[in-house]
Design a protein around this motif. Structure first.
Motif, mmCIF file in Angstrom:
data_model
loop_
_atom_site.group_PDB
_atom_site.id
_atom_site.type_symbol
_atom_site.label_atom_id
_atom_site.label_comp_id
_atom_site.label_asym_id
_atom_site.label_seq_id
_atom_site.Cartn_x
_atom_site.Cartn_y
_atom_site.Cartn_z
ATOM 1 N N GLU A 14 -37.359 27.356 9.806
ATOM 2 C CA GLU A 14 -38.501 27.654 8.943
ATOM 3 C C GLU A 14 -38.725 26.572 7.896
ATOM 4 O O GLU A 14 -39.867 26.205 7.596
ATOM 5 N N LEU A 15 -37.637 26.016 7.346
ATOM 6 C CA LEU A 15 -37.756 25.040 6.258
ATOM 7 C C LEU A 15 -37.752 23.595 6.744
ATOM 8 O O LEU A 15 -38.028 22.675 5.958
ATOM 9 N N ASN A 16 -37.389 23.388 8.023
ATOM 10 C CA ASN A 16 -37.343 22.033 8.598
ATOM 11 C C ASN A 16 -36.438 21.101 7.805
ATOM 12 O O ASN A 16 -36.727 19.912 7.638
ATOM 13 N N SER A 17 -35.338 21.652 7.307
ATOM 14 C CA SER A 17 -34.448 20.817 6.498
ATOM 15 C C SER A 17 -33.092 21.488 6.361
ATOM 16 O O SER A 17 -33.022 22.672 6.005
ATOM 17 N N ASN A 52 -34.152 9.965 10.953
ATOM 18 C CA ASN A 52 -33.968 9.766 9.520
ATOM 19 C C ASN A 52 -35.020 10.481 8.676
ATOM 20 O O ASN A 52 -34.775 10.805 7.517
ATOM 21 N N ARG A 53 -36.199 10.680 9.227
ATOM 22 C CA ARG A 53 -37.283 11.237 8.417
ATOM 23 C C ARG A 53 -37.758 12.602 8.882
ATOM 24 O O ARG A 53 -38.515 13.257 8.186
ATOM 25 N N ASP A 54 -37.309 13.055 10.035
ATOM 26 C CA ASP A 54 -37.900 14.266 10.600
ATOM 27 C C ASP A 54 -36.836 15.127 11.266
ATOM 28 O O ASP A 54 -35.825 14.633 11.768
ATOM 29 N N LEU A 55 -37.071 16.439 11.234
ATOM 30 C CA LEU A 55 -36.203 17.404 11.902
ATOM 31 C C LEU A 55 -37.102 18.412 12.592
ATOM 32 O O LEU A 55 -37.957 19.026 11.961
#
Length: 293
Positions: A14-17, A52-55
């Motif tokens: 849900e939070l992508n992090s 590095n920048r995305d999940l």
């Protein structure tokens, strides 16, 4: 796979992090990483594509997502059911103010020996309100004066209150004092119900007005003591009260029966079965009389 791993996976999704998920769950980021790794090991698939920048979810992670949500829902539902079962072991009892001194609190609390997680809630009210609360299902058992007429109610006769006239020790009365003399005294009136009113009428007191009328006996007793007056009180409530003495009138005192009541068609839970056993046990011992409408 366990609940914490599923919950962590869904929060990360849900939070992508991982970092935000750790903050949301109040755990460390390394714990989040460990839980996701264990899930991936369990399913033998990669659940997230990372750079590095995305999940984002992998194709397999996306495919498994709705099923993991269902599993989490099942976990939470079973936990809710288990919690409800624990909290359902409640016994709600309402008693009148005047029967409080006669109420077998210790014996009711002894039910904990048979139901360890039992929570007993005891409140006070007037008999008509208690009867209605039993009929509405808001309380399990009530202790009331007079036998309710409702056919839906089961009742046990618990005992009888006798009402005597008491005066404060500082109140002096004449030798020929009788009930008619009440109008000349500091008489504190309590409405003890229809049987008591009929008793007064039988002895020639029909519509006597008192300077002060209160709603229940404990308050009346307190006022009689503080204001040095007199009034009718249950004999059971005046035990070990040195400032009050009974006024002998040479008549048989008024009385009123009180009962334990519950619904006849109540759920057959452990609490009801145990409480009914407690009441029936008293009936067998001669302490309680069973009443059939």
């Amino acid at each position: 796979m366990d609940y914490d791993q599923l919950k962590t996976f869904l929060v990360v999704t849900e939070l992508n992090s991982f970092t935000k998920a750790a903050a949301f769950l109040h755990i460390t980021q390394s714990t989040v990483t460990s839980r996701i790794a264990k899930l991936e090991e369990f399913y033998s698939v990669r659940l997230f594509d990372r750079n590095n920048r995305d999940l984002r979810l992998s194709s397999k992670g996306l495919e498994l997502l709705p099923f993991m949500q269902q599993q989490l829902n099942l976990y939470e539902k079973t936990k809710q059911i288990a919690t409800q079962h624990t909290h359902s072991q409640e016994l709600k009892i309402a008693v009148t103010q005047s029967t409080w001194n006669s109420f077998p609190v210790r014996r009711v609390l002894s039910l904990h020996e048979k139901i360890p997680n039992l929570h007993v809630q005891i409140t006070t009210d007037h008999s008509p309100a208690i009867i209605q609360h039993v009929l509405d299902g808001r309380i399990d058992y009530g202790i009331v004066f007079n036998l309710p007429r409702a056919k839906a109610i089961r009742a046990w006769h618990l005992g009888r209150h006798h009402y005597a006239l008491y005066r404060h020790t500082d109140v002096n009365i004449d030798a020929d004092f009788d009930l008619a003399s009440l109008q000349n005294e500091r008489y504190i009136k309590v409405s003890w119900g229809i049987p008591f009113q009929k008793w007064l009428e039988k002895h020639g007191i029909q519509h006597h007005k008192s300077p002060l009328e209160v709603s229940h006996g404990n308050l009346a007793k307190q006022i009689i003591i503080e204001q040095k007056g007199m009034g009718f009180l249950p004999q059971e409530s005046v035990v070990n009260e040195p400032s009050l003495v009974e006024v002998p009138l040479g008549v048989e005192w008024a009385y009123q029966d009180y009962y334990a009541i519950c619904l006849k068609n109540h759920p057959e839970t452990t609490v009801y079965q145990t409480m009914n056993h407690f009441l029936n046990e008293g009936k067998v011992k001669g302490e309680i009389e069973n009443i059939d409408h």
